[in-house]
Scaffold this active site. Structure first.
Site, PDB file in Angstrom:
ATOM      1  N   ASN A   9       0.860  -1.184   0.000  1.00 57.16           N
ATOM      2  CA  ASN A   9       0.000   0.000   0.000  1.00 57.16           C
ATOM      3  C   ASN A   9       0.901   1.241   0.000  1.00 57.16           C
ATOM      4  O   ASN A   9       1.478   1.589   1.014  1.00 57.16           O
ATOM      5  CB  ASN A   9      -0.889  -0.044   1.253  1.00 57.16           C
ATOM      6  CG  ASN A   9      -1.739   1.194   1.408  1.00 57.16           C
ATOM      7  OD1 ASN A   9      -1.813   2.043   0.510  1.00 57.16           O
ATOM      8  ND2 ASN A   9      -2.395   1.314   2.554  1.00 57.16           N
ATOM      9  N   TRP A  10       0.987   1.871  -1.153  1.00 55.34           N
ATOM     10  CA  TRP A  10       1.910   3.017  -1.297  1.00 55.34           C
ATOM     11  C   TRP A  10       1.357   4.272  -0.650  1.00 55.34           C
ATOM     12  O   TRP A  10       2.065   5.260  -0.525  1.00 55.34           O
ATOM     13  CB  TRP A  10       2.205   3.275  -2.779  1.00 55.34           C
ATOM     14  CG  TRP A  10       2.893   2.147  -3.490  1.00 55.34           C
ATOM     15  CD1 TRP A  10       3.283   0.941  -2.964  1.00 55.34           C
ATOM     16  CD2 TRP A  10       3.283   2.121  -4.874  1.00 55.34           C
ATOM     17  NE1 TRP A  10       3.880   0.163  -3.923  1.00 55.34           N
ATOM     18  CE2 TRP A  10       3.892   0.870  -5.110  1.00 55.34           C
ATOM     19  CE3 TRP A  10       3.167   3.018  -5.925  1.00 55.34           C
ATOM     20  CZ2 TRP A  10       4.395   0.505  -6.359  1.00 55.34           C
ATOM     21  CZ3 TRP A  10       3.658   2.664  -7.170  1.00 55.34           C
ATOM     22  CH2 TRP A  10       4.271   1.422  -7.381  1.00 55.34           C
ATOM     23  N   LYS A  11       0.092   4.264  -0.294  1.00 56.22           N
ATOM     24  CA  LYS A  11      -0.559   5.447   0.301  1.00 56.22           C
ATOM     25  C   LYS A  11      -0.346   6.676  -0.597  1.00 56.22           C
ATOM     26  O   LYS A  11      -0.285   6.535  -1.813  1.00 56.22           O
ATOM     27  CB  LYS A  11      -0.068   5.642   1.739  1.00 56.22           C
ATOM     28  CG  LYS A  11      -0.217   4.341   2.561  1.00 56.22           C
ATOM     29  CD  LYS A  11       0.017   4.493   4.019  1.00 56.22           C
ATOM     30  CE  LYS A  11      -0.175   3.140   4.700  1.00 56.22           C
ATOM     31  NZ  LYS A  11       0.036   3.186   6.146  1.00 56.22           N
ATOM     32  N   HIS A  98      -9.356   0.670   5.523  1.00 55.56           N
ATOM     33  CA  HIS A  98      -8.009   0.919   6.050  1.00 55.56           C
ATOM     34  C   HIS A  98      -8.103   1.912   7.210  1.00 55.56           C
ATOM     35  O   HIS A  98      -8.929   2.821   7.204  1.00 55.56           O
ATOM     36  CB  HIS A  98      -7.097   1.463   4.950  1.00 55.56           C
ATOM     37  CG  HIS A  98      -5.675   1.532   5.410  1.00 55.56           C
ATOM     38  ND1 HIS A  98      -5.185   2.595   6.127  1.00 55.56           N
ATOM     39  CD2 HIS A  98      -4.658   0.644   5.301  1.00 55.56           C
ATOM     40  CE1 HIS A  98      -3.919   2.364   6.427  1.00 55.56           C
ATOM     41  NE2 HIS A  98      -3.580   1.180   5.937  1.00 55.56           N
ATOM     42  N   GLU A 100      -6.478   4.432   8.064  1.00 56.64           N
ATOM     43  CA  GLU A 100      -6.391   5.864   7.745  1.00 56.64           C
ATOM     44  C   GLU A 100      -7.712   6.380   7.164  1.00 56.64           C
ATOM     45  O   GLU A 100      -8.095   7.522   7.382  1.00 56.64           O
ATOM     46  CB  GLU A 100      -5.203   6.109   6.797  1.00 56.64           C
ATOM     47  CG  GLU A 100      -3.885   5.982   7.556  1.00 56.64           C
ATOM     48  CD  GLU A 100      -2.771   5.305   6.797  1.00 56.64           C
ATOM     49  OE1 GLU A 100      -2.770   5.332   5.556  1.00 56.64           O
ATOM     50  OE2 GLU A 100      -1.876   4.734   7.455  1.00 56.64           O
ATOM     51  N   GLU A 170      -4.854  -5.088  11.058  1.00 53.94           N
ATOM     52  CA  GLU A 170      -3.831  -4.056  11.202  1.00 53.94           C
ATOM     53  C   GLU A 170      -4.072  -3.267  12.478  1.00 53.94           C
ATOM     54  O   GLU A 170      -4.856  -2.298  12.481  1.00 53.94           O
ATOM     55  CB  GLU A 170      -3.885  -3.100  10.009  1.00 53.94           C
ATOM     56  CG  GLU A 170      -3.684  -3.791   8.685  1.00 53.94           C
ATOM     57  CD  GLU A 170      -3.222  -2.796   7.629  1.00 53.94           C
ATOM     58  OE1 GLU A 170      -2.091  -2.937   7.161  1.00 53.94           O
ATOM     59  OE2 GLU A 170      -3.980  -1.873   7.328  1.00 53.94           O
ATOM     60  N   GLY A 176       2.797   2.318  10.792  1.00 54.38           N
ATOM     61  CA  GLY A 176       3.686   3.454  10.579  1.00 54.38           C
ATOM     62  C   GLY A 176       4.435   3.905  11.818  1.00 54.38           C
ATOM     63  O   GLY A 176       5.038   4.974  11.831  1.00 54.38           O
ATOM     64  N   SER A 216       3.897  -2.011  10.423  1.00 52.52           N
ATOM     65  CA  SER A 216       5.353  -1.966  10.612  1.00 52.52           C
ATOM     66  C   SER A 216       6.058  -3.270  10.234  1.00 52.52           C
ATOM     67  O   SER A 216       7.080  -3.619  10.836  1.00 52.52           O
ATOM     68  CB  SER A 216       5.710  -1.547  12.041  1.00 52.52           C
ATOM     69  OG  SER A 216       5.258  -0.225  12.280  1.00 52.52           O
ATOM     70  N   GLY A 237       2.944  -1.047   4.352  1.00 44.76           N
ATOM     71  CA  GLY A 237       2.916   0.369   4.006  1.00 44.76           C
ATOM     72  C   GLY A 237       4.324   0.861   3.691  1.00 44.76           C
ATOM     73  O   GLY A 237       4.828   0.699   2.583  1.00 44.76           O
ATOM     74  N   GLY A 238       4.971   1.432   4.694  1.00 43.04           N
ATOM     75  CA  GLY A 238       6.285   2.063   4.511  1.00 43.04           C
ATOM     76  C   GLY A 238       7.287   1.201   3.758  1.00 43.04           C
ATOM     77  O   GLY A 238       7.968   1.675   2.841  1.00 43.04           O
TER      78      GLY A 238
HETATM   79  P1  PGA Z   1       3.077   0.314   7.696  1.00 38.51           P
HETATM   80  O1  PGA Z   1       1.578   0.458   7.160  1.00 38.51           O
HETATM   81  O2  PGA Z   1       3.646  -0.950   7.107  1.00 38.51           O
HETATM   82  O3  PGA Z   1       3.772   1.550   7.236  1.00 38.51           O
HETATM   83  O4  PGA Z   1       2.995   0.233   9.194  1.00 38.51           O
HETATM   84  C1  PGA Z   1       0.749  -0.674   7.066  1.00 38.51           C
HETATM   85  C2  PGA Z   1      -0.565  -0.298   6.431  1.00 38.51           C
HETATM   86  O5  PGA Z   1      -1.072   0.802   6.678  1.00 38.51           O
HETATM   87  O6  PGA Z   1      -1.112  -1.089   5.634  1.00 38.51           O
END
Ligand code: PGA
Length: 259
Positions: A9-11, A98, A100, A170, A176, A216, A237-238
Site C-alpha cells: 500500500n503506497w498510500k 483501512h 487511515e 492491522e 507506521g 510496521s 505500508g512504509g
Molecule cells: P506500515 O503500514 O507498514 O507503514 O505500518 C501498514 C498499512 O497501513 O497497511
C-alpha cells in the site's frame, strides 16, 4: 492450504517516475516466486493506468490494487472514483476499511460495508481491513473491535463472494510507528477473526479466507509473523516503497509455506 498474499500500500507517496520504477522492480523481483505467493501493489489513483501498462508489458502476475473506491455506480459524487472506472482500467483488487480511511478520513462501518459489497459485486477482489487503536488494546477490546468491524464490514455479503475476499488485521498502534505486534499477538487476534468468519460463513469457508497482518512489517520481522498458522501474508505500508525490502518480504511469505 492458503497461498500467502502480500499487498504493498503506497498510500499518498511516489511520483509517476518513482512509482513506475518501483512497479518495475517489484514485478521483476517477485517473478520467480509467483507460484508461491500472490502480490498486489496499490499505487495512488493518478498512476494506476501507467502502472497497469508496466505490469502488462512484463506479463506480470503482480495484481493492481486501488486504495479506495466509491460504492455508487455513477453520478454527482465530486472527487470519487467508481468501481466501473477501476475495472475499466484493469484494477484487480480494492482496499476497504483501512485505518487511515477510518480514523483520518472518518469513514464509518456502514460506508465501508457499502464499499465492500460494491467491490465484490463488481467482480473485483477486496481486502477488508480491521484493527484496534492503542487505547482499545490496553482496555482489552482488541477482539471486540475486530469482531464489530468484521461483522459490520461483511453485513449482507453472500458466501459466494468469499473467494475474492481477504481480511487484513492491522492494529492501528502498529501502523507506521515501528511497533510491530508480536507473532503471538498477531496469531491470537487473527485466530479470533477466523472464528468470527466461521460463525458467519461456516468453518470450511473461514478456513479458505486469507488473513493478512499489517503494521510496521519489514523483511527483518516478517518471517516470524508469517510462520503463524492464521497469518497468510501481510499488508505493507512504509516498507512497500523500497523495492528490495518489499521483495524480501514477499520472499519471506513464499518461504513460510511448508514445501
Ligand atoms: P506500515 O503500514 O507498514 O507503514 O505500518 C501498514 C498499512 O497501513 O497497511
Amino acid at each position: 492450504m492458503r497461498k500467502p498474499f502480500i499487498g504493498g500500500n503506497w498510500k499518498m507517496n511516489t511520483s509517476r517516475a518513482s512509482g513506475s520504477d518501483l512497479a518495475r522492480a517489484v514485478s521483476d523481483g517477485v517473478n520467480s516466486i509467483r507460484a508461491a505467493v500472490d502480490v498486489a501493489i496499490f499505487p495512488p489513483f493518478p498512476y494506476l493506468m501507467t502502472i497497469r501498462q508496466i505490469l502488462r508489458e512484463r506479463n506480470s502476475a503482480v495484481k493492481l490494487g486501488a486504495q479506495d473506491c466509491y460504492f455508487e455506480p455513477d453520478g454527482a459524487f465530486t472527487g470519487e472514483v467508481s468501481l466501473a472506472m477501476l475495472k475499466d482500467i484493469g484494477v484487480d483488487v480494492v482496499l476497504a476499511g483501512h485505518s487511515e480511511r477510518r480514523h483520518v478520513l472518518g469513514e464509518s462501518d456502514e460506508l465501508i460495508n457499502k464499499k465492500v459489497k460494491a467491490t465484490l459485486e463488481a467482480g473485483l477482489e477486496c481486502i477488508l481491513c480491521c484493527g484496534e487503536k492503542l487505547e482499545q488494546r490496553v482496555s482489552n477490546l482488541t477482539d471486540t473491535v475486530n469482531e464489530r468491524q468484521i461483522r459490520a464490514g461483511l453485513a449482507g455479503v453472500p458466501g459466494e463472494y468469499l473467494s475474492r475476499l481477504t481480511i487484513a488485521y492491522e492494529p492501528v498502534w502498529a501502523i507506521g510507528t515501528g511497533k510491530v505486534a508480536t507473532p503471538e499477538d498477531a496469531q491470537t487476534a487473527q485466530q479470533r477473526i477466523r472464528a468470527v468468519l466461521a460463525q458467519l460463513y461456516g468453518q470450511e469457508a473461514a478456513d479458505r479466507i486469507r488473513i493478512q497482518y499489517g503494521g510496521s512489517l519489514k523483511a527483518s520481522n516478517a518471517r516470524d509473523i508469517f510462520k503463524q498458522p492464521d497469518v497468510d501474508g501481510g499488508l505493507i505500508g512504509g516498507a512497500s516503497l523500497k523495492s528490495d525490502e518489499f521483495v524480501a518480504i514477499c520472499r519471506a511469505a513464499a518461504e513460510s509455506v511448508p514445501a
